[in-house]
Scaffold this motif. Structure first.
Motif, short mmCIF file in Angstrom:
data_model
loop_
_atom_site.label_atom_id
_atom_site.label_comp_id
_atom_site.label_asym_id
_atom_site.label_seq_id
_atom_site.Cartn_x
_atom_site.Cartn_y
_atom_site.Cartn_z
N ARG A 119 -63.77 -3.75 -49.48
CA ARG A 119 -65.00 -3.75 -49.03
C ARG A 119 -64.77 -4.09 -47.50
NH1 ARG A 119 -69.24 -4.46 -52.41
NH2 ARG A 119 -70.62 -4.09 -50.34
N ALA A 120 -63.94 -5.05 -47.18
CA ALA A 120 -63.55 -5.13 -45.75
C ALA A 120 -63.18 -4.00 -44.92
CB ALA A 120 -62.74 -6.16 -45.66
N ARG A 121 -62.53 -2.91 -45.78
CA ARG A 121 -61.99 -1.83 -45.05
C ARG A 121 -62.99 -0.51 -45.31
NH1 ARG A 121 -57.10 -2.58 -43.10
NH2 ARG A 121 -56.76 -0.48 -42.72
N ASN A 122 -64.35 -0.98 -46.13
CA ASN A 122 -65.21 0.14 -46.53
C ASN A 122 -64.19 1.30 -47.22
OD1 ASN A 122 -67.19 -1.01 -45.11
ND2 ASN A 122 -66.63 -0.03 -43.27
N THR A 123 -63.67 1.06 -48.22
CA THR A 123 -62.74 1.76 -49.02
C THR A 123 -63.64 2.26 -50.09
OG1 THR A 123 -60.76 0.73 -48.60
CG2 THR A 123 -60.72 2.39 -50.43
N PRO A 124 -63.69 3.85 -50.05
CA PRO A 124 -64.58 4.36 -51.54
C PRO A 124 -63.69 4.10 -52.89
CG PRO A 124 -63.94 5.92 -49.76
CD PRO A 124 -63.04 5.05 -49.45
N GLY A 163 -68.59 5.00 -47.97
CA GLY A 163 -68.92 3.73 -47.10
C GLY A 163 -68.51 2.35 -47.94
N GLY A 164 -68.12 2.88 -49.20
CA GLY A 164 -67.97 1.65 -50.04
C GLY A 164 -68.80 0.96 -50.60
N ARG A 165 -70.23 1.58 -50.54
CA ARG A 165 -71.23 0.77 -50.94
C ARG A 165 -71.94 1.22 -52.27
NH1 ARG A 165 -71.72 1.68 -45.48
NH2 ARG A 165 -73.00 3.59 -45.83
N GLN A 166 -71.44 2.29 -52.88
CA GLN A 166 -72.01 3.02 -54.10
C GLN A 166 -70.66 3.46 -54.78
OE1 GLN A 166 -74.19 6.80 -54.57
NE2 GLN A 166 -75.95 5.60 -54.43
N THR A 167 -70.57 3.35 -56.00
CA THR A 167 -69.38 3.67 -56.81
C THR A 167 -70.09 4.35 -57.97
OG1 THR A 167 -67.41 2.88 -58.27
CG2 THR A 167 -69.39 1.21 -58.11
N PRO A 168 -68.90 5.70 -58.31
CA PRO A 168 -69.44 6.29 -59.48
C PRO A 168 -68.68 5.72 -60.57
CG PRO A 168 -68.70 7.79 -57.72
CD PRO A 168 -68.48 6.41 -57.41
N MET A 169 -69.14 5.83 -61.80
CA MET A 169 -68.55 5.03 -62.90
C MET A 169 -68.54 5.85 -63.97
SD MET A 169 -70.08 1.43 -64.78
CE MET A 169 -71.72 2.13 -65.61
#
Length: 247
Positions: free
Chosen positions: A94-99, A210-216
């Motif tokens: 999250r600190a690096r906005n990793t998808p 932007g690392g704010r939403q994740t496909p599950m």
């Protein structure tokens, strides 16, 4: 794209081990100790998988790898949910906005309800979850996964040597064949799927990048099941290798 998370690691008495876990201590303890890189081609893309330690005793190596990857695969044990180590590793992402793509593993065992897992991931990790697949049953009643994007069901059949993508696929999630074949497990899954479709936001590529939403996704890694949907999403959605600042 690179991903974090352990490879297919089996118990110490198992006859075979994942090729990424080659050290004797890894085979004995059933965990990854050293990071390793595996390269594979899929759909005209080259994927570099960075298999990292998930165990807290060896997490320093994982932290270093997470600063270099373009995307991460977060593996959730469907029986245990979000574990402390997962929280710490996600903070680095999250600190690096990793998808991040999320794979809920071990659906062929007795596990927690998928709606509860989805809620916990959102609450504990502060990310919006968008299910791309949804499980039908669990443990000995695990029938497969509903693919919400392709309107089809991939049918589960156990077997660790099975090649991903060769499973039976039934077209149309509203097919009467599915209700007849899988009974109550399908009816429950279909109802949950409709609920999720109404309540969950639509997938947003910018939010994912932007690392704010994740496909599950749901599946069983030891049976190589549910993996193809993850690979398809990876090559379609994950960003290509980008520049990194020199240290």
């Amino acid at each position: 794209a690179g991903g974090s998370g352990s490879g297919s690691v089996k118990a110490r008495k198992a006859s075979r081990h994942a090729t990424s876990d080659w050290m004797e201590i890894e085979k004995q303890r059933g965990i990854s100790v050293a990071s390793s890189v595996m390269q594979m081609e899929y759909r005209d893309c080259v994927i570099n998988l960075l298999d990292t330690p998930g165990h807290q005793d060896f997490s320093e190596d994982t932290y270093r790898v997470l600063t270099a990857v373009d995307a991460a695969l977060m593996v959730i044990d469907a029986a245990n949910g979000v574990e402390p180590q997962t929280r710490r590793l996600l903070q680095v992402c999250r600190a690096r906005n990793t998808p991040i793509l999320t794979f809920v593993n071990k659906m062929d065992r007795e596990v927690r309800e998928p709606l509860a897992l989805m809620d916990e991931i959102e609450r504990e990790l502060g990310m919006t979850v968008v299910p791309f697949t949804w499980p039908v049953g669990m443990a000995k009643f695990f029938g497969g996964v509903l693919d919400l994007r392709r309107d089809q069901m991939r049918v589960f059949a156990p077997g660790e040597d099975r090649v991903a993508g060769t499973e039976e696929v039934v077209e149309g999630l509203a097919s009467p064949q599915l209700a007849q074949r899988f009974g109550a497990a399908y009816e429950q899954a279909h109802g949950e799927m409709e609920l999720v479709r109404e309540a969950a936001p639509a997938f947003d590529e910018a939010e994912f990048l932007g690392g704010r939403q994740t496909p599950m996704f749901f599946g069983s890694a030891i049976n190589n099941f549910g993996v193809q949907e993850v690979l398809d999403a990876l090559v379609e959605l994950a960003p290509p290798p980008g520049p990194r600042p020199s240290l």
